[in-house]
Design an enzyme around this catalytic site. Structure first.
Site, short mmCIF file in Angstrom:
data_model
loop_
_atom_site.label_atom_id
_atom_site.label_comp_id
_atom_site.label_asym_id
_atom_site.label_seq_id
_atom_site.Cartn_x
_atom_site.Cartn_y
_atom_site.Cartn_z
N LYS A 1 -3.37 -14.94 -90.95
CA LYS A 1 -4.59 -14.74 -90.15
C LYS A 1 -5.84 -15.05 -90.96
CE LYS A 1 -5.87 -11.02 -87.60
NZ LYS A 1 -5.82 -9.65 -87.05
N LYS B 1 -11.24 -11.58 -93.79
CA LYS B 1 -12.35 -11.39 -94.70
C LYS B 1 -11.86 -11.02 -96.11
CE LYS B 1 -12.94 -6.86 -92.56
NZ LYS B 1 -13.78 -6.17 -91.58
N LYS C 1 -2.95 0.08 -95.47
CA LYS C 1 -4.23 0.22 -96.18
C LYS C 1 -4.12 1.16 -97.37
CE LYS C 1 -7.68 -0.89 -92.67
NZ LYS C 1 -8.88 -0.41 -91.96
#
Ligand code: TRP
Length: 349
Positions: free
Chosen positions: A210, A213, A115
Site C-alpha cells: 500500500k 506515509k 502497532k
C-alpha cells in the site's frame, strides 16, 4: 417507524503529510458525500498521541490536514471540519465507552497488535484504548454512516458492538427518555461505507504494498504537498514492467505496478480501469506515464497550491477549526447530556 437522521462521521490522524492514497481512497469520497449527507470530518489529534508525537510537529500536522480537507473540496459551509481535542465530549464519552467495551473485544484488535509490535509492555494505554475512543467519536454524534478503509473495519465493528451493548445495558433508562427512535435504541449502529470504485493506491516502488506515509522512500508516494516537478519525477521513476499496456483489465493480472498506475489514472480522471485501458491498451509505459504526469499535475498541483495558500494564514485555518468545533459541540452536547442521564450521573442544572 422511527429512524435516525443520516449523518456521516469520519476522521484522519494528523501524523504526517497526506498522500495520493488518502486523496483517492478517502477524500474524494468525502467530498462527494457532501451532496447526499450531513457530514462531520474530524482531525483526530487525540488518536495521534496514542503514539509519540513531537508537539510542534503535531500542531503543524493538524493545520496541514485541515488545509488538505479544504483544498480537496470539503466545503466548510456544508460540512463540519474540526479537531477532536476541541470538543471535550470525545474524551468524556470515551470514558463511558471504556466501561462498556470488554477486554475480550479489545484483545482481538489486529491493528493494536501491529502497532504495538513486539514490545507490547511499552505501548501506551491510549494505543490499546484507541478503538474505544473511535467508537466514542462516532457515537457522540449518533453518526449513521462511516466511510472507512479496510484497515478500520474491525474498529467499526467494535463501535457497533459498543452501541448495541450500551442500548441493551441501559434499555430501561433509554425507554424512559422518549427519544422518538422507537425500538432502535439510543445509539444507531453505524454502517461502514466502503470507498466506492476508488482503487487501492499502492506504492510507486512496489505494486504489492500500500502507498504509505511510513514507507522510508519518499519516491514511493505522491504527497498532497508535492509540487508539479516532484509529482512528474516520481511518476517517471515509478516501477513498471517491460510490456505494453493490455487493452482489457484481465491483462493486468500479475502486473501489480501496471495495475496500480492504471488505477491511479482512473481514480484521478473519474474513470474505470476498463475505460483507461480502452484508450491506452497497446501503449508503452513511456507514453502512458507522460499522460499520467499531465493528468496528475493538472489535478493535484492546484490542491498543493491551495494548501500552501491556506497554510500561509494560520489564523484563518484555526478559525475554521474553531467554528467547526462550535458546530460539532452543538450536536454533541445534548447527546452527551442524555448519555449522562442514562448512565445515572448527576449533572449540574
Ligand atoms: N482510526 C482512523 C484511522 O486511523 C481515524 C479515526 C478516528 C476515525 N476516529 C474515527 C475514522 C471515527 C472514522 C470514524 O484511519
Amino acid at each position: 417507524m422511527a429512524s435516525f437522521h443520516q449523518r456521516v462521521f469520519s476522521g484522519m490522524q494528523p501524523t504526517s503529510t497526506l498522500h495520493l492514497g488518502n486523496y483517492l481512497g478517502a477524500l474524494t469520497n468525502w467530498v462527494a458525500m457532501q451532496e447526499t449527507h450531513e457530514c462531520i470530518y474530524c482531525v483526530v489529534d487525540m488518536h495521534a498521541i496514542t503514539m509519540w508525537q513531537d508537539p510542534a510537529d503535531l500542531k503543524r500536522a493538524i493545520r496541514e490536514v485541515t488545509a488538505a480537507y479544504v483544498a480537496a473540496g470539503i466545503d466548510t459551509k456544508k460540512s463540519i471540519i474540526f479537531n477532536q481535542s476541541q470538543v471535550s465530549g470525545h474524551a468524556e464519552l470515551a470514558w463511558i465507552t471504556n466501561c462498556v467495551v470488554r477486554l475480550g473485544w479489545m484483545n482481538r484488535m489486529t491493528q493494536f497488535k501491529e502497532k504495538a509490535g513486539k514490545d507490547k509492555e511499552n505501548a501506551s494505554l491510549g494505543l490499546y484504548a484507541y478503538p474505544s475512543l473511535m467508537a466514542a467519536d462516532i457515537l457522540l454524534y449518533k453518526a449513521t454512516h462511516v466511510p472507512v478503509g479496510e484497515d478500520q473495519k474491525q474498529h467499526l465493528e467494535l463501535t457497533r458492538d459498543t452501541a448495541q451493548k450500551f442500548n441493551n445495558d441501559f434499555a430501561a433508562q433509554i425507554a424512559g427518555l422518549e427519544l422518538g427512535t422507537g425500538d432502535l435504541g439510543f445509539f444507531p449502529l453505524p454502517e461502514p461505507m466502503t470507498q466506492g470504485p476508488a482503487p487501492r493506491v499502492m506504492s510507486l516502488r512496489d505494486g504489492t504494498k500500500k502507498m504509505s506515509k511510513s514507507d522510508a522512500s519518499d519516491n514511493s508516494r505522491i504527497n498532497l504537498t508535492d509540487d508539479a516537478e516532484t509529482i512528474a519525477t516520481k511518476i517517471r521513476k515509478a516501477k513498471t514492467d517491460p510490456d505494453a499496456l493490455p487493452s482489457e483489465e484481465k491483462g493486468l493480472e500479475g502486473r501489480a505496478e501496471a495495475e496500480n498506475l492504471v488505477g491511479i489514472y482512473a481514480g484521478l480522471n473519474g474513470q474505470t480501469k476498463t475505460q483507461v485501458l480502452a484508450e491506452f491498451g497497446g501503449s508503452q509505459f513511456s507514453g502512458f506515464k507522460a499522460a499520467l504526469v499531465d493528468l496528475a499535475v493538472a489535478k493535484l498541483s492546484p490542491i498543493a497550491g491551495e494548501m500552501r495558500r491556506l497554510l500561509d494564514d494560520v489564523s484563518h485555518i484555526d478559525a475554521i477549526l474553531g467554528r467547526g468545533a462550535e458546530r460539532a459541540e452543538a450536536i454533541a452536547a445534548p447527546i452527551m447530556r442524555d448519555v449522562k442521564d442514562i448512565v445515572g450521573f448527576v449533572r449540574r442544572g
